[in-house]
Enzyme design. Structure first.
Site, PDB file in Angstrom:
ATOM      1  N   PHE A  80      77.833  98.797  49.018  1.00 24.78           N
ATOM      2  CA  PHE A  80      76.906  97.795  48.506  1.00 24.78           C
ATOM      3  C   PHE A  80      76.965  96.659  49.643  1.00 24.78           C
ATOM      4  O   PHE A  80      75.754  95.857  49.364  1.00 24.78           O
ATOM      5  CB  PHE A  80      78.106  97.031  47.528  1.00 24.78           C
ATOM      6  CG  PHE A  80      78.307  97.723  46.459  1.00 24.78           C
ATOM      7  CD1 PHE A  80      77.350  97.739  45.160  1.00 24.78           C
ATOM      8  CD2 PHE A  80      79.538  98.339  45.880  1.00 24.78           C
ATOM      9  CE1 PHE A  80      77.544  98.374  44.153  1.00 24.78           C
ATOM     10  CE2 PHE A  80      79.807  98.752  44.973  1.00 24.78           C
ATOM     11  CZ  PHE A  80      78.823  98.991  43.711  1.00 24.78           C
ATOM     12  N   SER A 124      67.519  99.010  45.857  1.00 27.76           N
ATOM     13  CA  SER A 124      66.840  98.070  44.887  1.00 27.76           C
ATOM     14  C   SER A 124      65.394  98.663  44.262  1.00 27.76           C
ATOM     15  O   SER A 124      64.743  99.330  45.069  1.00 27.76           O
ATOM     16  CB  SER A 124      66.664  96.807  45.890  1.00 27.76           C
ATOM     17  OG  SER A 124      65.751  96.037  45.128  1.00 27.76           O
ATOM     18  N   TYR A 148      63.805  92.236  53.141  1.00 25.04           N
ATOM     19  CA  TYR A 148      65.109  92.903  52.355  1.00 25.04           C
ATOM     20  C   TYR A 148      64.751  94.260  51.747  1.00 25.04           C
ATOM     21  O   TYR A 148      65.762  95.177  51.771  1.00 25.04           O
ATOM     22  CB  TYR A 148      65.568  91.803  51.199  1.00 25.04           C
ATOM     23  CG  TYR A 148      66.356  92.527  50.214  1.00 25.04           C
ATOM     24  CD1 TYR A 148      67.734  92.961  50.536  1.00 25.04           C
ATOM     25  CD2 TYR A 148      65.865  92.992  48.832  1.00 25.04           C
ATOM     26  CE1 TYR A 148      68.379  93.427  49.496  1.00 25.04           C
ATOM     27  CE2 TYR A 148      66.793  93.237  47.937  1.00 25.04           C
ATOM     28  CZ  TYR A 148      68.206  93.553  48.194  1.00 25.04           C
ATOM     29  OH  TYR A 148      68.691  94.135  47.255  1.00 25.04           O
ATOM     30  N   LYS A 152      66.124  98.017  52.607  1.00 27.55           N
ATOM     31  CA  LYS A 152      66.867  99.328  51.577  1.00 27.55           C
ATOM     32  C   LYS A 152      65.905 100.468  51.619  1.00 27.55           C
ATOM     33  O   LYS A 152      66.591 101.664  51.679  1.00 27.55           O
ATOM     34  CB  LYS A 152      66.496  98.476  50.168  1.00 27.55           C
ATOM     35  CG  LYS A 152      67.446  97.557  49.776  1.00 27.55           C
ATOM     36  CD  LYS A 152      68.711  97.755  49.999  1.00 27.55           C
ATOM     37  CE  LYS A 152      69.629  97.071  49.489  1.00 27.55           C
ATOM     38  NZ  LYS A 152      71.277  97.139  49.455  1.00 27.55           N
TER      39      LYS A 152
END
Length: 345
Positions: A80, A124, A148, A152
């Site tokens: 995570f 995500s 961001y 990912k």
């Protein structure tokens, strides 16, 4: 043998730790606590009645992370750990690339060195970017619109390359849509630093009196009421998805991506109305400009997860709102203990 949970003190991480413990897994938690609290882990212990090891370590600290692998027999990793605010990533892209990608590289290098080849990666829905159609399936085009999301997406590509280099790896990439809600006990929930970036904690903090009004970012999207539409999923459903994915990677090899969502979208205004209906609390709001990198409509096609993992979201929007409010009303200052608040005021 234990499951290493990186970022386990965070919102989704702590709920997943709880589910793993309740399912009988031994866990080891690593978190640098830069955007989380060790209090969440104390409450995981409180709710489950089970002990586990916790190391306050940054993934960029290779030497300290290697000690975790030395001291524990790690069987699999649920990853995570990472910075996660879309708006902040637009302002501070280099910080996001360095932290999220380099930290993952350090982790994977140690996993390879210690022959730990089972991983669940927390990705995500932002990897889909400005999707041209909904619902979004795992076959939809990829193309993140902010730093961001790009971290990912790059990490997903790294996972693919790791498997190609060594087919003994087994990796599940979980593409979250919008986690909200809280544990039904009211002891675990979302506790952002400062003004929340995500909708539900913003709503609950307005409801509890910590924030004057909700800011709605954009009312000119091509939706029924002009506000953005998202697929909101209860965090407990999301945590169960990690257990199902762990069962999968322990039994097979390969790398697969799965959407974890409900398959239905709600607008910001619909979410505000649902919260007001469930709690009886009025939520004042103000319309403001769109945030950089945000998109108008995003909701999932979760059928692959149902077909291959045997997972489906079970909790509805009212339960999400009710659990979120139970958490916030019982913990108006989040994980900060009340006596600590009194000492500092």
């Amino acid at each position: 043998m234990a499951v290493l949970v990186t970022g386990g003190a965070g919102y989704v991480g702590s709920h997943t730790c709880l589910e793993l413990l309740n399912a009988g897994y031994e866990i080891v938690v690593v978190d640098n606590l830069c955007n989380s609290s060790s209090e969440s882990l104390r409450r995981v212990n409180e709710v489950t009645g089970k002990d586990f090891k916790f190391y306050q370590i940054d993934l960029l600290d290779r030497q300290s992370l290697e000690e975790v692998f030395n001291q524990n027999k790690i069987e699999a990793v649920v990853h995570f750990a990472g910075l996660k605010a879309v708006g902040e990533s637009v302002r501070l892209p280099l910080r996001y690339y360095h932290n999220n990608i380099t930290g993952t590289l350090v982790l994977c290098e140690l996993m390879q060195e210690y022959a730990v080849k089972r991983m669940i990666f927390s990705s995500s829905a932002t990897v889909y970017g400005m999707s041209e159609s909904v619902p979004i399936s795992e076959k939809s085009p990829l193309g993140a619109t902010n730093a961001y999301g790009r971290t990912k997406l790059i990490i997903e590509e790294i996972m693919q390359d790791v498997y190609v280099s060594d087919p003994n790896w087994s990796i599940a990439i979980l593409r979250y849509f919008n986690p909200i809600g809280a544990h039904s006990s009211g002891r675990l929930g979302e506790d952002p630093n400062g003004i929340p970036n995500n909708l539900m904690p913003f709503i609950t903090q307005v409801a509890v009196g910590g924030v004057k009004e909700l800011q709605i970012y954009g009312n000119d999207y091509p939706t029924l009421d002009g506000t953005g539409v998202r697929d909101y999923i209860h965090v407990e459903d999301l945590a169960r998805g990690h257990l199902k994915a762990l069962e999968k990677v322990m039994a097979t090899t390969g790398v697969e991506a799965y959407n974890l969502g409900t398959g239905r979208g709600y607008s910001v205004i619909e979410m505000v109305s649902a919260f007001e209906r469930v709690t009886g609390r009025r939520i004042p709001y103000k319309m403001t400009d769109r945030r950089p990198g945000d998109i108008g409509i995003c909701y999932s096609d979760p059928t692959k997860a149902e077909r291959e993992l045997g997972w489906i979201a079970e909790k509805g929007i009212e339960e999400m709102c009710r659990d979120a409010w139970r958490w916030q009303s019982n913990n108006p200052c989040g994980y900060i203990e009340e006596e600590e608040v009194l000492r500092t005021t």
